[in-house]
Motif scaffolding. Structure first.
Motif, PDB file in Angstrom:
ATOM      1  N   TRP A   1      -2.482  63.755 -12.341  1.00  0.00           N
ATOM      2  CA  TRP A   1      -3.616  63.437 -11.479  1.00  0.00           C
ATOM      3  C   TRP A   1      -4.335  62.167 -11.916  1.00  0.00           C
ATOM      4  O   TRP A   1      -5.032  61.542 -11.140  1.00  0.00           O
ATOM      5  N   GLY A   2      -4.165  61.813 -13.168  1.00  0.00           N
ATOM      6  CA  GLY A   2      -4.800  60.615 -13.673  1.00  0.00           C
ATOM      7  C   GLY A   2      -4.180  60.203 -14.986  1.00  0.00           C
ATOM      8  O   GLY A   2      -3.419  60.960 -15.602  1.00  0.00           O
ATOM      9  N   SER A   3      -4.490  59.001 -15.423  1.00  0.00           N
ATOM     10  CA  SER A   3      -3.993  58.533 -16.715  1.00  0.00           C
ATOM     11  C   SER A   3      -4.894  57.422 -17.234  1.00  0.00           C
ATOM     12  O   SER A   3      -5.638  56.794 -16.481  1.00  0.00           O
ATOM     13  N   CYS A   4      -4.812  57.196 -18.537  1.00  0.00           N
ATOM     14  CA  CYS A   4      -5.562  56.131 -19.202  1.00  0.00           C
ATOM     15  C   CYS A   4      -4.619  55.435 -20.164  1.00  0.00           C
ATOM     16  O   CYS A   4      -4.019  56.079 -21.038  1.00  0.00           O
ATOM     17  N   SER A   5      -4.436  54.144 -19.998  1.00  0.00           N
ATOM     18  CA  SER A   5      -3.543  53.400 -20.881  1.00  0.00           C
ATOM     19  C   SER A   5      -4.285  52.949 -22.127  1.00  0.00           C
ATOM     20  O   SER A   5      -5.523  52.911 -22.163  1.00  0.00           O
ATOM     21  N   SER A   6      -3.536  52.577 -23.137  1.00  0.00           N
ATOM     22  CA  SER A   6      -4.142  52.092 -24.384  1.00  0.00           C
ATOM     23  C   SER A   6      -4.862  50.761 -24.168  1.00  0.00           C
ATOM     24  O   SER A   6      -5.697  50.370 -24.969  1.00  0.00           O
ATOM     25  N   GLN A   7      -4.549  50.074 -23.058  1.00  0.00           N
ATOM     26  CA  GLN A   7      -5.224  48.811 -22.745  1.00  0.00           C
ATOM     27  C   GLN A   7      -6.555  49.035 -22.010  1.00  0.00           C
ATOM     28  O   GLN A   7      -7.309  48.098 -21.779  1.00  0.00           O
ATOM     29  N   GLY A   8      -6.811  50.290 -21.606  1.00  0.00           N
ATOM     30  CA  GLY A   8      -8.066  50.590 -20.919  1.00  0.00           C
ATOM     31  C   GLY A   8      -7.969  50.594 -19.410  1.00  0.00           C
ATOM     32  O   GLY A   8      -8.988  50.516 -18.713  1.00  0.00           O
ATOM     33  N   ASN A   9      -6.748  50.717 -18.876  1.00  0.00           N
ATOM     34  CA  ASN A   9      -6.556  50.816 -17.431  1.00  0.00           C
ATOM     35  C   ASN A   9      -6.525  52.285 -17.017  1.00  0.00           C
ATOM     36  O   ASN A   9      -5.827  53.089 -17.651  1.00  0.00           O
ATOM     37  N   LEU A  10      -7.256  52.610 -15.967  1.00  0.00           N
ATOM     38  CA  LEU A  10      -7.333  53.990 -15.491  1.00  0.00           C
ATOM     39  C   LEU A  10      -6.582  54.119 -14.168  1.00  0.00           C
ATOM     40  O   LEU A  10      -6.651  53.228 -13.317  1.00  0.00           O
ATOM     41  N   MET A  11      -5.876  55.230 -13.994  1.00  0.00           N
ATOM     42  CA  MET A  11      -5.129  55.480 -12.765  1.00  0.00           C
ATOM     43  C   MET A  11      -5.465  56.873 -12.268  1.00  0.00           C
ATOM     44  O   MET A  11      -5.589  57.815 -13.051  1.00  0.00           O
TER      45      MET A  11
END
Length: 246
Positions: free
Chosen positions: A173-183
């Motif tokens: 349903w969502g994700s957060c990358s180590s670079q700080g991008n949210l999906m």
């Protein structure tokens, strides 16, 4: 999710191929063969409406058939319980922030869309199909909602993110990358608003803790005290959001 593993054993049945195995059932069966698989795993894909069988390269089709045969009735029952797929067309009732709205075409509408108490109206379009109009509406609504919600939680937690993206992933349903991008999945806009808000809080907390350790859940608890209820809702009802075909 139905999930069973198979212990290797000897079989005396007539040999078959994996191609024949797929055609052997009344339900869709997808087979993934990989050297990374150490054992056979049978599961149900709510999104694809199919049984998925992951197997090691050295597992024969007859051994795989034994596993699927043992759970065929359960697989059919599980797939039936997912409900029917609904095509997006004028007159369909679609949940919007958890409230049912009837989707209509209004030839006199001058706006891109109009949200009312019981209806969402779209103009007659020569450039987009009705399906595309509704999908674009949900994506735009999701982008605006999650941007605002993430801004609120980021300010509360004294952190920041790079950008918010909305997509249609199959398994999250969502994700957060180590670079700080949210999906975020734009399908969440069909869920009650507190569910979408929880997912926003969840991913913003990952900006501080990328794992799911105790410190992470303590942060989630601090900004979203009822997170356990919302997480349970997604586990029990989230599959329904994939019942709409875009």
């Amino acid at each position: 999710m139905l999930r069973k593993s198979l212990n290797r054993r000897l079989f005396t049945r007539k040999a078959i191929s994996y191609g024949e195995l797929i055609k052997n059932y009344n339900f869709p069966l997808k087979i993934i063969r990989s050297k990374r698989n150490k054992r056979a795993i049978l599961s149900i894909s709510c999104v694809e409406r199919a049984a998925r069988l992951s197997v090691p390269l050295n597992l024969s089709a007859i051994e795989a058939k034994y596993l699927v045969d043992a759970h065929a009735d359960r697989i059919e029952e599980k797939l039936l319980s997912l409900g029917k797929i609904s095509e997006i067309k004028p007159g369909i009732v679609l949940p919007f922030f958890g409230l049912n709205k009837k989707l209509l075409i209004d030839k006199n509408l001058d706006f891109e869309f109009q949200v009312q108490k019981n209806f969402i109206r779209f103009p007659q379009s020569d450039n987009k199909t009705f399906n595309e109009q509704v999908k674009d509406f949900l994506k735009k609504t999701a982008s605006n909602f999650f941007s605002k919600s993430c801004d609120t939680y980021a300010a509360e937690l004294k952190t920041s993110y790079i950008k918010v993206n909305v997509r249609d992933p199959k398994t999250r349903w969502g994700s957060c990358s180590s670079q700080g991008n949210l999906m975020f999945s734009w399908r969440l806009i069909m869920a009650p608003i507190e569910i979408s808000d929880y997912v926003a809080a969840h991913e913003v907390c990952h900006l501080l803790h990328l794992d799911h350790g105790l410190k992470f859940w303590n942060k989630v608890q601090a900004v979203c005290p009822n997170y356990k209820e919302h997480r349970s809702w997604l586990r029990e009802n989230g599959k329904v959001l994939h019942n709409y075909l875009f």
